[in-house]
Design a protein around this motif. Structure first.
Motif, PDB file in Angstrom:
ATOM      1  N   GLY A 293       4.364   6.464  18.178  1.00 12.65           N
ATOM      2  CA  GLY A 293       4.600   7.351  17.063  1.00 12.65           C
ATOM      3  C   GLY A 293       5.952   7.212  16.391  1.00 12.65           C
ATOM      4  N   LYS A 294       6.726   6.228  16.788  1.00 10.74           N
ATOM      5  CA  LYS A 294       8.072   6.093  16.228  1.00 10.74           C
ATOM      6  C   LYS A 294       8.115   5.334  14.908  1.00 10.74           C
ATOM      7  N   LEU A 295       7.152   4.453  14.706  1.00 11.94           N
ATOM      8  CA  LEU A 295       7.142   3.627  13.502  1.00 11.94           C
ATOM      9  C   LEU A 295       5.821   3.759  12.764  1.00 11.94           C
ATOM     10  N   LEU A 296       5.887   3.563  11.454  1.00 11.81           N
ATOM     11  CA  LEU A 296       4.707   3.458  10.613  1.00 11.81           C
ATOM     12  C   LEU A 296       4.718   2.090   9.952  1.00 11.81           C
ATOM     13  N   TYR A 297       3.536   1.517   9.790  1.00 14.36           N
ATOM     14  CA  TYR A 297       3.399   0.227   9.112  1.00 14.36           C
ATOM     15  C   TYR A 297       2.545   0.434   7.867  1.00 14.36           C
ATOM     16  N   ALA A 298       3.172   0.303   6.695  1.00 18.53           N
ATOM     17  CA  ALA A 298       2.483   0.469   5.415  1.00 18.53           C
ATOM     18  C   ALA A 298       2.288  -0.903   4.780  1.00 18.53           C
ATOM     19  N   VAL A 299       1.053  -1.207   4.414  1.00 11.22           N
ATOM     20  CA  VAL A 299       0.704  -2.528   3.880  1.00 11.22           C
ATOM     21  C   VAL A 299       0.667  -2.442   2.356  1.00 11.22           C
ATOM     22  N   ASP A 300       1.535  -3.211   1.707  1.00 12.40           N
ATOM     23  CA  ASP A 300       1.766  -3.096   0.272  1.00 12.40           C
ATOM     24  C   ASP A 300       1.062  -4.224  -0.482  1.00 12.40           C
ATOM     25  N   TRP A 301      -0.035  -3.850  -1.163  1.00  8.12           N
ATOM     26  CA  TRP A 301      -0.910  -4.839  -1.779  1.00  8.12           C
ATOM     27  C   TRP A 301      -0.206  -5.679  -2.842  1.00  8.12           C
ATOM     28  N   GLU A 302       0.476  -5.057  -3.768  1.00  8.79           N
ATOM     29  CA  GLU A 302       1.014  -5.819  -4.900  1.00  8.79           C
ATOM     30  C   GLU A 302       2.353  -6.486  -4.617  1.00  8.79           C
ATOM     31  N   SER A 303       3.104  -6.001  -3.653  1.00  9.87           N
ATOM     32  CA  SER A 303       4.373  -6.659  -3.340  1.00  9.87           C
ATOM     33  C   SER A 303       4.256  -7.616  -2.167  1.00  9.87           C
ATOM     34  N   ASN A 304       3.030  -7.744  -1.611  1.00 14.22           N
ATOM     35  CA  ASN A 304       2.763  -8.741  -0.565  1.00 14.22           C
ATOM     36  C   ASN A 304       3.714  -8.624   0.625  1.00 14.22           C
ATOM     37  N   ASP A 305       3.799  -7.397   1.139  1.00 13.06           N
ATOM     38  CA  ASP A 305       4.632  -7.206   2.321  1.00 13.06           C
ATOM     39  C   ASP A 305       4.150  -5.996   3.108  1.00 13.06           C
TER      40      ASP A 305
END
Length: 320
Positions: free
Chosen positions: A276-288
């Motif tokens: 629960g310490k980190l979140l991973y957000a996947v960014d479609w248009e910035s490719n990261d």
């Protein structure tokens, strides 16, 4: 123009978010890249792409088997689900789906996966040993996100065009309840206790909270513009807001707004680490992938990936 046209052409690849994974942290992320037609495997400790697996068919949805050995990926235009050997990083098999497969979730016992098809009103139950569809259940218009309770007995499916969250018996695929939520629900998350489901409503800019035992909506939380996926950690819910380029937070007890952080462009997939310490957000248009400190709501790292990353579902994997 943003990717709205592609969004409608491929019927919005979706998330099926599940409960965080296998141990204190996740060591790898399997990030589907719809435009790039493959999956990038991220070493999360090093913050880099460790491998890339070509798939084809515009991959989008993703789930990981309970033992971490297999990754399941839906290909929206190819109309198939790929079974990836996570350790060897190769495609082991594929299963044809008679529709546009979007969301995918893995049963806790590892025997079945559940796949939604966007243009037909069904969720498909697939035996991963025989590689065959063994049943299908009617769930409503434009089924998208799908999640399974920790005990494996219940499915929650977002019926996007019915503005409803549908509860299904996982064994029989019989419909148990249709619950009105916000406008156009897409991503679905079930908490670790199997008590509540959270649906991100992309057109009403909010999150609906559903009590699974009562089979009723019990709350509504604020989100940003066009929320897509919900993750849970540390007593808060977190939402990717596509049109804002943000992840916002809300309190799980009061449903009150609890902060916001800017990430990359058009964030979609989102999952919390098992601790629960980190979140991973996947960014479609910035490719990261934006790595977020969940307590402080600050981005601590950006990991470049391939073209059009989405990662809708359970995409974090604990390595041996």
């Amino acid at each position: 123009m943003r990717r709205e046209a592609a969004f409608h052409r491929v019927a919005l690849a979706v998330l099926a978010l599940a409960v965080p994974g296998f141990g204190a942290r996740a060591d790898e992320a399997f990030v589907t890249e719809q435009v790039g037609d493959g999956v990038s495997v991220l070493d999360l400790d090093r913050g880099e792409v460790a491998a890339r697996i070509p798939l084809g068919g515009r991959p989008a949805g993703v789930a990981v088997s309970p033992d971490g050995a297999t990754v399941y990926v839906t290909s929206t235009e190819g109309k198939f689900v790929s079974l990836i050997d996570a350790r060897e990083r190769r495609v082991r098999a594929s299963i044809a789906i008679p529709d546009t497969p979007i969301g995918v979730a893995a049963a806790p016992d590892g025997r079945f996966i559940y796949v939604t098809g966007f243009f037909e009103p069904f969720v498909y139950k697939i035996d991963v040993e025989t590689l065959s569809i063994v049943a299908k259940g009617r769930v409503g218009a434009s089924p998208s996100g799908v999640a399974v309770t920790p005990d494996g007995r219940l499915l929650a499916v977002a019926a996007r065009d019915d503005d409803a969250l549908v509860l299904i018996d996982a064994a029989s695929l019989n419909l148990l309840a249709t619950i009105p939520v916000g406008k156009h629900p897409f991503g679905v998350t079930i908490d670790a206790e199997g008590a509540r489901a959270y649906a991100a409503n992309v057109e009403s800019d909010d999150v609906s909270v559903v009590d699974l035992k009562a089979k009723a909506k019990v709350g509504q939380a604020p989100a940003g513009k066009r929320p897509y996926v919900v993750a849970l950690a540390g007593g808060r819910g977190f939402v990717t807001n596509q049109y804002e380029g943000t992840v916002s937070a809300f309190d799980l007890s009061t449903f009150a707004f609890a902060g916001k952080v800017a990430v990359g462009d058009y964030p979609e997939g989102l999952q919390a680490s098992a601790d629960g310490k980190l979140l991973y957000a996947v960014d479609w248009e910035s490719n990261d992938v934006s790595v977020i400190d969940a307590e402080k709501l600050v981005v601590v790292r950006k990991i470049p990936v391939g073209d059009g990353p989405r990662a809708f579902g359970l995409f974090l994997r604990r390595t041996p």
